[in-house]
Motif scaffolding. Structure first.
Motif, short mmCIF file in Angstrom:
data_model
loop_
_atom_site.label_atom_id
_atom_site.label_comp_id
_atom_site.label_asym_id
_atom_site.label_seq_id
_atom_site.Cartn_x
_atom_site.Cartn_y
_atom_site.Cartn_z
N ALA A 194 44.18 -20.21 56.92
CA ALA A 194 43.73 -19.59 58.17
C ALA A 194 44.84 -18.74 58.79
O ALA A 194 44.59 -17.67 59.34
N ALA A 195 46.09 -19.22 58.70
CA ALA A 195 47.22 -18.44 59.22
C ALA A 195 47.42 -17.16 58.43
O ALA A 195 47.72 -16.10 59.00
N VAL B 283 44.79 -24.90 56.27
CA VAL B 283 45.50 -24.55 57.52
C VAL B 283 46.36 -23.32 57.31
O VAL B 283 46.30 -22.35 58.09
N ALA B 284 47.17 -23.32 56.27
CA ALA B 284 47.98 -22.14 55.97
C ALA B 284 47.10 -20.96 55.59
O ALA B 284 47.44 -19.80 55.87
N VAL C 118 51.11 -19.25 62.82
CA VAL C 118 50.43 -18.11 63.47
C VAL C 118 51.33 -17.47 64.51
O VAL C 118 51.41 -16.24 64.62
N GLN D 59 52.08 -25.76 54.53
CA GLN D 59 52.36 -26.88 55.41
C GLN D 59 52.82 -28.02 54.53
O GLN D 59 52.06 -28.53 53.70
N MET E 83 39.76 -21.08 62.11
CA MET E 83 40.80 -22.08 62.30
C MET E 83 40.21 -23.45 62.62
O MET E 83 40.70 -24.48 62.15
N PRO F 278 48.24 -31.05 61.56
CA PRO F 278 47.76 -29.74 61.09
C PRO F 278 47.70 -28.68 62.20
O PRO F 278 48.01 -27.51 61.95
N LEU G 44 49.61 -25.09 62.14
CA LEU G 44 48.89 -23.84 62.30
C LEU G 44 49.51 -22.99 63.40
O LEU G 44 49.74 -21.78 63.22
N ALA H 41 39.11 -24.96 59.43
CA ALA H 41 40.24 -25.48 58.66
C ALA H 41 40.72 -26.82 59.22
O ALA H 41 41.08 -27.72 58.45
N LEU H 42 40.71 -26.97 60.53
CA LEU H 42 41.18 -28.21 61.14
C LEU H 42 40.15 -29.32 61.02
O LEU H 42 40.50 -30.49 60.92
#
Length: 446
Positions: free
Chosen positions: A275-276, A272-273, A430, A341, A70, A422, A426, A73-74
């Motif tokens: 990682a979720a 971001v999505a 999540v 997102q 995560m 973001p 996330l 991703a950020l």
């Protein structure tokens, strides 16, 4: 088979939730606040970095590695963030007289990349602090001149090793003790006592200090109040997804019921999505015992195409009138869950937009963005299900995903977070999917 009546019975849910997973998720926001407060007390607020590290290496296992993904991703492409998973495992004999075997993770081993050196930062995160391999990794990084940060419970071997290698020690915030005594401990051992289930909210105890650190170093471009607002958002999701909320008003229960009897393809647009989606797949396996495939658009379309042309994607009707419902088990079917997102600003007036930016988790008329396709928005601006006939612009990858699902009679459900930040998007995705995985597991096991 899913017992959907249990989802609307709060007392039955609490009885079925032997390891108090729902309670742990409800306390996620409080754990984030505690982790941030303890990190400041440990000296993070006094940190004066000379510049950004060349690379941030995050070592651990389980949700610690999920937190690293995560963070990557950020951080985006501005900084190199590399998760360090274990590379080997060895048996660890118990030093006490207990008959149960030592936890498997105690014998895991890690290895630094050959290029790691004085320009890099190593973050070691552990919920237990007893992994010998992480202690050895800290010593190896110290010998190479890496900067080191360790998140571990106070008094653990890893926390003590952090002092020896001149690392910045940050405390790990454990879950509140909710066990009911020996009965809960006996149930917690399960069939594999050396592979215990992980606390579902441990992710936030790993991620909060990690983001506070990287925010200080300039690795993640977060607003100054982004972490506190994320804790508020976790609280708001816990209220929305609480056990005594009816299934038709509880988005996590609705999502759990929708995924019952399916093989989910968890597709995502954007890192971001993505990682979720990866987190949701792991939680479905851990909490619901269900397989799921996670993929990032557009490559997921080619990677998972065979699922649509195979038996699961044949478009068979689960409500076939002539099917023998006594002798024949319910057939499994493919289901696509698309996470996105949208990063759309609230279309309300300027005054409402200003109120919404003050805190994403605050409930109120100004904190919610517009609904999709005219649908009413959630009061706290949580993820919204996008109607199939939504006329808003889509990327070509998302459009092709809808066409592929429609061509093979596979249901595609789209959930989107409208948060422009973001991190908050996330947390939105999540938090919802974590609750859904737990509800699906409880209803299926009953």
């Amino acid at each position: 088979m899913l017992d959907d009546t249990l989802l609307d019975d709060p007392a039955a849910l609490r009885r079925a939730d032997h390891d108090h997973a729902l309670l742990a998720l409800a306390g996620s926001g409080a754990r984030v606040r505690t982790a941030l407060r303890l990190a400041e007390a440990a000296g993070l607020d006094r940190l004066r970095p000379d510049g950004r590290p060349r690379a941030v290496l995050v070592a651990g296992h389980g949700s610690a590695l999920t937190a690293a993904e995560m963070l990557a991703a950020l951080a985006g492409t501005a900084s190199l963030v590399a998760p360090l998973p274990p590379t080997d495992a060895a048996p660890v004999p118990r030093t006490d007289r207990a008959t149960a075997p030592a936890v498997f993770t105690a014998g895991l081993a890690w290895q630094l990349p050959g290029w790691a050196g004085p320009l890099d930062l190593l973050v070691i995160s552990s919920a237990d602090g007893g992994e010998r391999g992480l202690v050895a990794l800290a010593e190896q990084a110290y010998a190479r001149g890496c900067a080191i940060v360790v998140t571990a419970p106070g008094g653990s071997p890893l926390a003590e090793a952090a002092l020896q290698v001149r690392a910045l020690p940050l405390p790990f915030v454990p879950a509140a003790d909710t066990s009911d005594g020996p009965a809960d401990e006996e149930r917690g051992r399960g069939a594999e006592p050396d592979l215990p289930a992980e606390d579902p909210a441990a992710l936030w105890a790993h991620l909060a200090p990690l983001l506070a650190l990287t925010q200080k170093l300039g690795v993640t471009p977060l607003p100054y109040d982004a972490l506190a607002a994320a804790a508020d958002l976790l609280d708001a999701t816990a209220v929305r997804c609480r056990p005594d909320a009816a299934a038709y008003t509880n988005p996590a229960k609705s999502l759990a019921a929708r995924l019952a009897g399916t093989v989910p393809l968890l597709w995502a647009e954007g890192p971001v999505a993505g990682a979720a989606a990866g987190r949701f797949a792991a939680q479905l396996a851990e909490r619901a015992g269900r397989p799921a495939l996670a993929g990032l658009l557009p490559q997921a379309l080619t990677a998972h195409r065979g699922m649509f042309t195979g038996q699961l994607g044949a478009g068979a009707d689960p409500d076939d009138f002539f099917r023998d419902r006594v002798e024949e088990p319910d057939p499994l079917h493919l289901q696509v869950l698309l996470l996105r997102q949208t990063a759309e600003e609230a279309a309300a007036g300027p005054g409402q937009a200003a109120q919404g930016s003050a805190g994403p988790g605050s409930a109120g008329p100004g904190s919610a963005g517009p609904g999709f396709g005219g649908a009413p928005a959630e009061e706290d601006g949580g993820p919204a299900e996008v109607p199939a006939d939504d006329a808003r612009p889509r990327s070509f990858g998302v459009t092709r995903a809808h066409r592929l699902a429609a061509a093979h009679d596979v249901r595609l459900t789209e959930y989107a977070s409208r948060r422009p930040e973001p991190l908050h998007a996330l947390v939105d995705l999540v938090a919802l999917t974590d609750f859904a995985a737990v509800y699906l597991g409880l209803a299926a096991q009953s």
